[in-house]
Every structure is written in structure tokens, then in C-alpha cells.
Motif scaffolding. Structure first.
Motif, PDB file in Angstrom:
ATOM      1  N   VAL A 183       0.841  -1.201   0.000  1.00 54.97           N
ATOM      2  CA  VAL A 183       0.000   0.000   0.000  1.00 54.97           C
ATOM      3  C   VAL A 183       0.876   1.252   0.000  1.00 54.97           C
ATOM      4  CG1 VAL A 183      -1.663   1.339   1.371  1.00 54.97           C
ATOM      5  CG2 VAL A 183      -2.001  -1.126   1.055  1.00 54.97           C
ATOM      6  N   TYR A 184       1.932   1.287   0.813  1.00 54.47           N
ATOM      7  CA  TYR A 184       2.804   2.460   0.829  1.00 54.47           C
ATOM      8  C   TYR A 184       3.590   2.613  -0.475  1.00 54.47           C
ATOM      9  CZ  TYR A 184       1.763   4.131   5.478  1.00 54.47           C
ATOM     10  OH  TYR A 184       1.125   4.673   6.565  1.00 54.47           O
ATOM     11  N   ASP A 185       3.892   1.521  -1.159  1.00 57.67           N
ATOM     12  CA  ASP A 185       4.516   1.625  -2.483  1.00 57.67           C
ATOM     13  C   ASP A 185       3.580   2.356  -3.443  1.00 57.67           C
ATOM     14  OD1 ASP A 185       6.843   0.368  -1.709  1.00 57.67           O
ATOM     15  OD2 ASP A 185       6.337  -1.572  -2.621  1.00 57.67           O
ATOM     16  N   ALA A 186       2.282   2.014  -3.426  1.00 58.99           N
ATOM     17  CA  ALA A 186       1.305   2.694  -4.281  1.00 58.99           C
ATOM     18  C   ALA A 186       1.165   4.156  -3.891  1.00 58.99           C
ATOM     19  CB  ALA A 186      -0.046   1.981  -4.210  1.00 58.99           C
ATOM     20  N   ASP A 187       1.279   4.444  -2.595  1.00 54.70           N
ATOM     21  CA  ASP A 187       1.233   5.822  -2.122  1.00 54.70           C
ATOM     22  C   ASP A 187       2.451   6.604  -2.652  1.00 54.70           C
ATOM     23  OD1 ASP A 187      -0.024   7.745   0.127  1.00 54.70           O
ATOM     24  OD2 ASP A 187       2.163   7.842   0.274  1.00 54.70           O
ATOM     25  N   LEU A 188       3.627   5.999  -2.556  1.00 60.16           N
ATOM     26  CA  LEU A 188       4.841   6.665  -3.047  1.00 60.16           C
ATOM     27  C   LEU A 188       4.804   6.893  -4.559  1.00 60.16           C
ATOM     28  CD1 LEU A 188       7.576   4.876  -0.907  1.00 60.16           C
ATOM     29  CD2 LEU A 188       6.890   7.285  -0.788  1.00 60.16           C
ATOM     30  N   GLN A 189       4.120   6.026  -5.286  1.00 61.59           N
ATOM     31  CA  GLN A 189       3.969   6.173  -6.742  1.00 61.59           C
ATOM     32  C   GLN A 189       2.941   7.244  -7.098  1.00 61.59           C
ATOM     33  OE1 GLN A 189       2.862   2.228  -7.949  1.00 61.59           O
ATOM     34  NE2 GLN A 189       4.874   1.373  -7.457  1.00 61.59           N
ATOM     35  N   GLY A 190       2.221   7.758  -6.089  1.00 65.95           N
ATOM     36  CA  GLY A 190       1.249   8.807  -6.318  1.00 65.95           C
ATOM     37  C   GLY A 190      -0.107   8.307  -6.794  1.00 65.95           C
ATOM     38  N   ARG A 191      -0.362   7.015  -6.720  1.00 64.04           N
ATOM     39  CA  ARG A 191      -1.641   6.466  -7.174  1.00 64.04           C
ATOM     40  C   ARG A 191      -2.738   6.647  -6.129  1.00 64.04           C
ATOM     41  NH1 ARG A 191      -0.742   0.586  -9.220  1.00 64.04           N
ATOM     42  NH2 ARG A 191      -2.772   0.985 -10.145  1.00 64.04           N
ATOM     43  N   ILE A 192      -2.347   6.620  -4.848  1.00 68.98           N
ATOM     44  CA  ILE A 192      -3.289   6.744  -3.736  1.00 68.98           C
ATOM     45  C   ILE A 192      -2.672   7.621  -2.664  1.00 68.98           C
ATOM     46  CG2 ILE A 192      -4.386   4.486  -4.116  1.00 68.98           C
ATOM     47  CD1 ILE A 192      -2.571   3.441  -1.782  1.00 68.98           C
ATOM     48  N   VAL A 193      -3.482   7.931  -1.648  1.00 73.14           N
ATOM     49  CA  VAL A 193      -3.007   8.658  -0.475  1.00 73.14           C
ATOM     50  C   VAL A 193      -3.436   7.855   0.752  1.00 73.14           C
ATOM     51  CG1 VAL A 193      -3.197  10.783   0.871  1.00 73.14           C
ATOM     52  CG2 VAL A 193      -3.242  10.881  -1.618  1.00 73.14           C
ATOM     53  N   VAL A 194      -2.484   7.449   1.569  1.00 71.76           N
ATOM     54  CA  VAL A 194      -2.805   6.771   2.818  1.00 71.76           C
ATOM     55  C   VAL A 194      -3.330   7.820   3.787  1.00 71.76           C
ATOM     56  CG1 VAL A 194      -1.887   5.470   4.777  1.00 71.76           C
ATOM     57  CG2 VAL A 194      -1.108   4.939   2.456  1.00 71.76           C
ATOM     58  N   ILE A 195      -4.510   7.567   4.361  1.00 68.40           N
ATOM     59  CA  ILE A 195      -5.128   8.564   5.237  1.00 68.40           C
ATOM     60  C   ILE A 195      -5.237   8.103   6.687  1.00 68.40           C
ATOM     61  CG2 ILE A 195      -6.391   9.734   3.405  1.00 68.40           C
ATOM     62  CD1 ILE A 195      -8.879   8.135   4.263  1.00 68.40           C
ATOM     63  N   ASP A 196      -5.068   6.792   6.947  1.00 71.85           N
ATOM     64  CA  ASP A 196      -5.152   6.311   8.324  1.00 71.85           C
ATOM     65  C   ASP A 196      -4.540   4.917   8.392  1.00 71.85           C
ATOM     66  OD1 ASP A 196      -5.783   6.363  11.030  1.00 71.85           O
ATOM     67  OD2 ASP A 196      -7.846   5.704  10.737  1.00 71.85           O
ATOM     68  N   ARG A 197      -4.124   4.571   9.596  1.00 71.28           N
ATOM     69  CA  ARG A 197      -3.549   3.249   9.836  1.00 71.28           C
ATOM     70  C   ARG A 197      -3.775   2.912  11.300  1.00 71.28           C
ATOM     71  NH1 ARG A 197       2.611   2.082  10.381  1.00 71.28           N
ATOM     72  NH2 ARG A 197       2.348   4.070  11.378  1.00 71.28           N
ATOM     73  N   ARG A 198      -4.189   1.656  11.561  1.00 71.99           N
ATOM     74  CA  ARG A 198      -4.414   1.217  12.931  1.00 71.99           C
ATOM     75  C   ARG A 198      -3.871  -0.191  13.104  1.00 71.99           C
ATOM     76  NH1 ARG A 198     -10.278   3.487  14.693  1.00 71.99           N
ATOM     77  NH2 ARG A 198     -10.000   5.519  13.772  1.00 71.99           N
ATOM     78  N   ASP A 199      -3.237  -0.423  14.224  1.00 76.29           N
ATOM     79  CA  ASP A 199      -2.743  -1.748  14.585  1.00 76.29           C
ATOM     80  C   ASP A 199      -3.230  -1.995  16.010  1.00 76.29           C
ATOM     81  OD1 ASP A 199      -1.415  -4.127  14.903  1.00 76.29           O
ATOM     82  OD2 ASP A 199       0.547  -3.350  14.347  1.00 76.29           O
TER      83      ASP A 199
END
Length: 168
Positions: free
Chosen positions: A17-33
Motif C-alpha cells: 500500500v505504501y509503495d502505491a502511495d509513493l507512486q502517487g496512485r493513492i493517499v494513505v489517510i489512516d492506519r491502525r494496529d
């Protein structure tokens, strides 16, 4: 102590998911563990959206008590449940059939598709919050880790296809 299957699968999914974010395809908006100490379960959620889009799919991997105990105490094979949730506003419940058709086309007929509509009281006539969930009828195991990065393009494609239905 070795990491659990959950930890390994979570790391693979998060990296994709972060690879896709770095490529500019998406924006990560939240994360929970999250760790539930009462049930001895874990849940990981990462939320992302297309750039400048209100839709936000949530990918969730969770491991339940029996699986965690099986892995830790009996050195058994443990698996995780995987669900992909797409959340969007809709104005008419008739749009749900279009959403289901779109998700079945992308994810396949064998997936379980569930939709839940909710609204903020007292506005019973919408807009509704639609949570469309794609569920997998089997557990995901560590040997399936290579499948997780391959799922991210399906998630992005789903967002792109669902975008015109958002707000209808």
C-alpha cells in the motif's frame, strides 16, 4: 520470539500500500494496529483513497484467538481473515446493485460481497453511508503473502470504478 503470521502478512500488505502511495496512485489517510487483550486478537487496518476523492477503502487483516493460540502454543499453521471495505456516500439504495455488480466484476463471483447502509439520525432519507465489504471465504496464510501486493491494484481499480457511483 519470531513474528506471527499476522505480523508478516501485515508487513507485506502495508509495504504494498505504501509503495502505491509513493507512486502517487493513492493517499494513505489512516492506519491502525490494534490488540484486543480480552480476546487475544489483533487487527490491522490501513485506509487510503484516490487523490482528491472522498472514497476510502479499508483493508483489514485480523487473527482470532484460536489461531493465535494455535500458532504460539501448538506451533501450528495460523491464518488471517482478510476483508476490503469501500466506504462512500450514496443517496439511493438502488445504487447498491450497481456497486455489487462493479465489485463482482473486479473481484470475481466467488467473493462474498456485503453492503451496509447507515445514516445519521434524524436524516433517514440520506445521504447514506455505504460500506461495501469484499470478504474472502478462506483464511490467508503466510504462504499467500505474495498475493497481497497483487491485490492492491484491484483495490485501486475498485476505487476508480466506484468513484462515479459515489454520491448518487
Amino acid at each position: 520470539m519470531d513474528p506471527t503470521a499476522f505480523d508478516n502478512l501485515k508487513t507485506v500488505l502495508e509495504g504494498a500500500v505504501y509503495d502505491a502511495d509513493l507512486q502517487g496512485r493513492i493517499v494513505v489517510i489512516d492506519r491502525r494496529d490494534l490488540a484486543d487483550l480480552a480476546r487475544l486478537s489483533r487487527e490491522y487496518t490501513i485506509s487510503f483513497q484516490l487523490h482528491d476523492a472522498p472514497d476510502s477503502p479499508v483493508t483489514c487483516i485480523s487473527i482470532d484467538f484460536a489461531e493465535l493460540v494455535n500458532e504460539r502454543l501448538h506451533h501450528g499453521r495460523s491464518g488471517c481473515r482478510l476483508a476490503v471495505v469501500f466506504t462512500m456516500p450514496i443517496r439511493r439504495s438502488s445504487v447498491c446493485a450497481l456497486i455489487e455488480g462493479t465489485l463482482r466484476t473486479i473481484w470475481g463471483e466467488e467473493r462474498i460481497i456485503r453492503q451496509t447502509l447507515s445514516w445519521q439520525f434524524p436524516h433517514e432519507r440520506g445521504p447514506y453511508k455505504n460500506e461495501a465489504t469484499v470478504e474472502f471465504s478462506r483464511l490467508i496464510y503466510e504462504e499467500n503473502a505474495a498475493d497481497l501486493p497483487e491485490m492492491v491494484p484491484y483495490m485501486i481499480s475498485s476505487l476508480e470504478e466506484l468513484q462515479p457511483l459515489s454520491g448518487q
